[in-house]
Design a protein around this motif. Sequence first.
Motif, PDB file in Angstrom:
ATOM      1  N   LEU A  64      -0.748  13.625 -11.193  1.00 36.39           N
ATOM      2  CA  LEU A  64      -1.235  12.088 -11.606  1.00 36.39           C
ATOM      3  C   LEU A  64      -0.179  11.263 -11.947  1.00 36.39           C
ATOM      4  N   LEU A  65       0.612  11.594 -12.583  1.00 32.92           N
ATOM      5  CA  LEU A  65       1.608  10.473 -13.154  1.00 32.92           C
ATOM      6  C   LEU A  65       2.337   9.880 -11.787  1.00 32.92           C
ATOM      7  N   ARG A  66       2.617  11.014 -10.996  1.00 34.03           N
ATOM      8  CA  ARG A  66       3.566  10.516  -9.756  1.00 34.03           C
ATOM      9  C   ARG A  66       2.384   9.868  -9.024  1.00 34.03           C
ATOM     10  N   GLN A  67       1.287  10.070  -8.803  1.00 33.93           N
ATOM     11  CA  GLN A  67       0.506   9.323  -7.794  1.00 33.93           C
ATOM     12  C   GLN A  67       0.209   7.903  -8.303  1.00 33.93           C
ATOM     13  N   ILE A  68       0.067   7.973  -9.692  1.00 30.09           N
ATOM     14  CA  ILE A  68      -0.145   6.422 -10.327  1.00 30.09           C
ATOM     15  C   ILE A  68       1.110   5.656 -10.169  1.00 30.09           C
ATOM     16  N   ALA A  69       2.325   6.137 -10.093  1.00 29.74           N
ATOM     17  CA  ALA A  69       3.364   5.371  -9.977  1.00 29.74           C
ATOM     18  C   ALA A  69       3.435   4.793  -8.510  1.00 29.74           C
ATOM     19  N   GLU A  70       3.312   5.944  -7.634  1.00 29.69           N
ATOM     20  CA  GLU A  70       3.259   5.546  -6.061  1.00 29.69           C
ATOM     21  C   GLU A  70       2.273   4.393  -5.825  1.00 29.69           C
ATOM     22  N   LEU A  71       1.045   4.558  -6.536  1.00 32.98           N
ATOM     23  CA  LEU A  71      -0.104   3.606  -6.111  1.00 32.98           C
ATOM     24  C   LEU A  71       0.330   2.192  -6.781  1.00 32.98           C
ATOM     25  N   ARG A  72       0.761   2.225  -8.010  1.00 33.55           N
ATOM     26  CA  ARG A  72       1.321   0.951  -8.486  1.00 33.55           C
ATOM     27  C   ARG A  72       2.289   0.503  -7.418  1.00 33.55           C
ATOM     28  N   GLU A  73       3.271   0.900  -7.013  1.00 29.94           N
ATOM     29  CA  GLU A  73       4.123   0.560  -5.944  1.00 29.94           C
ATOM     30  C   GLU A  73       3.396  -0.214  -4.914  1.00 29.94           C
ATOM     31  N   ALA A  74       2.537   0.633  -4.381  1.00 33.16           N
ATOM     32  CA  ALA A  74       1.758   0.435  -3.144  1.00 33.16           C
ATOM     33  C   ALA A  74       1.047  -0.851  -3.378  1.00 33.16           C
ATOM     34  N   VAL A  75       0.373  -1.108  -4.511  1.00 32.50           N
ATOM     35  CA  VAL A  75      -0.609  -1.989  -4.720  1.00 32.50           C
ATOM     36  C   VAL A  75       0.350  -3.521  -4.801  1.00 32.50           C
ATOM     37  N   ALA A  76       1.539  -3.295  -5.709  1.00 26.34           N
ATOM     38  CA  ALA A  76       2.366  -4.492  -5.637  1.00 26.34           C
ATOM     39  C   ALA A  76       2.786  -5.178  -4.388  1.00 26.34           C
ATOM     40  N   ARG A  77       2.945  -4.129  -3.323  1.00 25.01           N
ATOM     41  CA  ARG A  77       3.451  -4.572  -1.987  1.00 25.01           C
ATOM     42  C   ARG A  77       2.483  -4.911  -1.003  1.00 25.01           C
ATOM     43  N   ALA A  78       0.926  -4.411  -1.296  1.00 22.70           N
ATOM     44  CA  ALA A  78      -0.021  -4.889  -0.491  1.00 22.70           C
ATOM     45  C   ALA A  78      -0.546  -6.114  -0.462  1.00 22.70           C
ATOM     46  N   PRO A  79      -0.906  -6.893   0.605  1.00 21.68           N
ATOM     47  CA  PRO A  79      -1.392  -8.256   0.669  1.00 21.68           C
ATOM     48  C   PRO A  79      -2.733  -7.944   0.308  1.00 21.68           C
ATOM     49  N   GLU A  80      -3.374  -9.315  -0.164  1.00 27.96           N
ATOM     50  CA  GLU A  80      -4.673  -9.221  -0.712  1.00 27.96           C
ATOM     51  C   GLU A  80      -5.519  -9.044   0.526  1.00 27.96           C
ATOM     52  N   GLY A  81      -6.719  -8.168   0.239  1.00 28.08           N
ATOM     53  CA  GLY A  81      -7.601  -7.849   1.252  1.00 28.08           C
ATOM     54  C   GLY A  81      -8.392  -6.513   0.865  1.00 28.08           C
ATOM     55  N   ALA A  82      -8.855  -5.991   1.809  1.00 26.83           N
ATOM     56  CA  ALA A  82      -9.620  -4.764   1.753  1.00 26.83           C
ATOM     57  C   ALA A  82      -8.875  -3.606   1.533  1.00 26.83           C
ATOM     58  N   ALA A  83      -7.631  -3.528   2.120  1.00 35.85           N
ATOM     59  CA  ALA A  83      -6.668  -2.435   1.836  1.00 35.85           C
ATOM     60  C   ALA A  83      -6.219  -2.265   0.546  1.00 35.85           C
ATOM     61  N   ARG A  84      -5.799  -3.615  -0.037  1.00 35.01           N
ATOM     62  CA  ARG A  84      -5.294  -3.442  -1.433  1.00 35.01           C
ATOM     63  C   ARG A  84      -6.362  -3.079  -2.311  1.00 35.01           C
ATOM     64  N   ARG A  85      -7.767  -3.659  -2.109  1.00 35.44           N
ATOM     65  CA  ARG A  85      -8.669  -3.414  -3.142  1.00 35.44           C
ATOM     66  C   ARG A  85      -8.929  -1.812  -3.418  1.00 35.44           C
ATOM     67  N   LYS A  86      -8.691  -1.173  -1.909  1.00 34.70           N
ATOM     68  CA  LYS A  86      -8.820   0.259  -1.887  1.00 34.70           C
ATOM     69  C   LYS A  86      -7.787   0.866  -2.807  1.00 34.70           C
ATOM     70  N   LEU A  87      -6.585   0.426  -2.553  1.00 40.28           N
ATOM     71  CA  LEU A  87      -5.233   0.905  -3.538  1.00 40.28           C
ATOM     72  C   LEU A  87      -5.868   0.710  -4.959  1.00 40.28           C
ATOM     73  N   VAL A  88      -6.177  -0.268  -5.420  1.00 38.75           N
ATOM     74  CA  VAL A  88      -6.428  -0.595  -6.605  1.00 38.75           C
ATOM     75  C   VAL A  88      -7.643   0.250  -7.195  1.00 38.75           C
ATOM     76  N   LYS A  89      -8.550   0.486  -6.443  1.00 42.14           N
ATOM     77  CA  LYS A  89      -9.591   1.538  -6.902  1.00 42.14           C
ATOM     78  C   LYS A  89      -9.183   2.925  -7.187  1.00 42.14           C
ATOM     79  N   ALA A  90      -8.146   3.321  -6.155  1.00 47.45           N
ATOM     80  CA  ALA A  90      -7.481   4.753  -5.998  1.00 47.45           C
ATOM     81  C   ALA A  90      -6.598   4.667  -7.356  1.00 47.45           C
TER      82      ALA A  90
END
Length: 138
Positions: A64-90
């Motif tokens: 989970l720690l690894r997954q959280i780090a990857e998700l944080r990076e993905a959220v930081a790179r993602a533009p606003e929109g549905a895909a970003r909201r999905k990453l934030v929820k994950a």
Amino acid sequence: MAFKGLEHLVESRIQASIARGDFDRLPGRGKPLKDDDLSGLGREERLGVLLARCAGSAPEEVKLLRQIAELREAVARAPEGAARRKLVKALRDATLRLSVLFEVSGKHVLVNLLNGPEQAGNEPSPGTSAETRPPRGR
């Protein structure tokens, strides 16, 4: 019971080891065992974690720690929109699961490290915002 066959196998091996005297010279013989960090888990979940440990896989907390780090990076790179909201929820879901695991194991004080540097009085890292960080506490 899902693990009845496994329990029988384990018990028969323990009894064979006792008969051979394999346990006679173990350190701490005759003294109570220390509580394990899985005491808050149910029997089947505890057995699953112990089997995973024996198989050499990483504990769920590490995954989970690894997954959280990857998700944080993905959220930081993602533009606003549905895909970003999905990453934030994950990210929130993974952080909540980690918080629960830490709470059950008594490691809940470590969760503050995951809530962002401003929790410790530091400035947030570049690319992070309140939206990209997991929720605080309960």
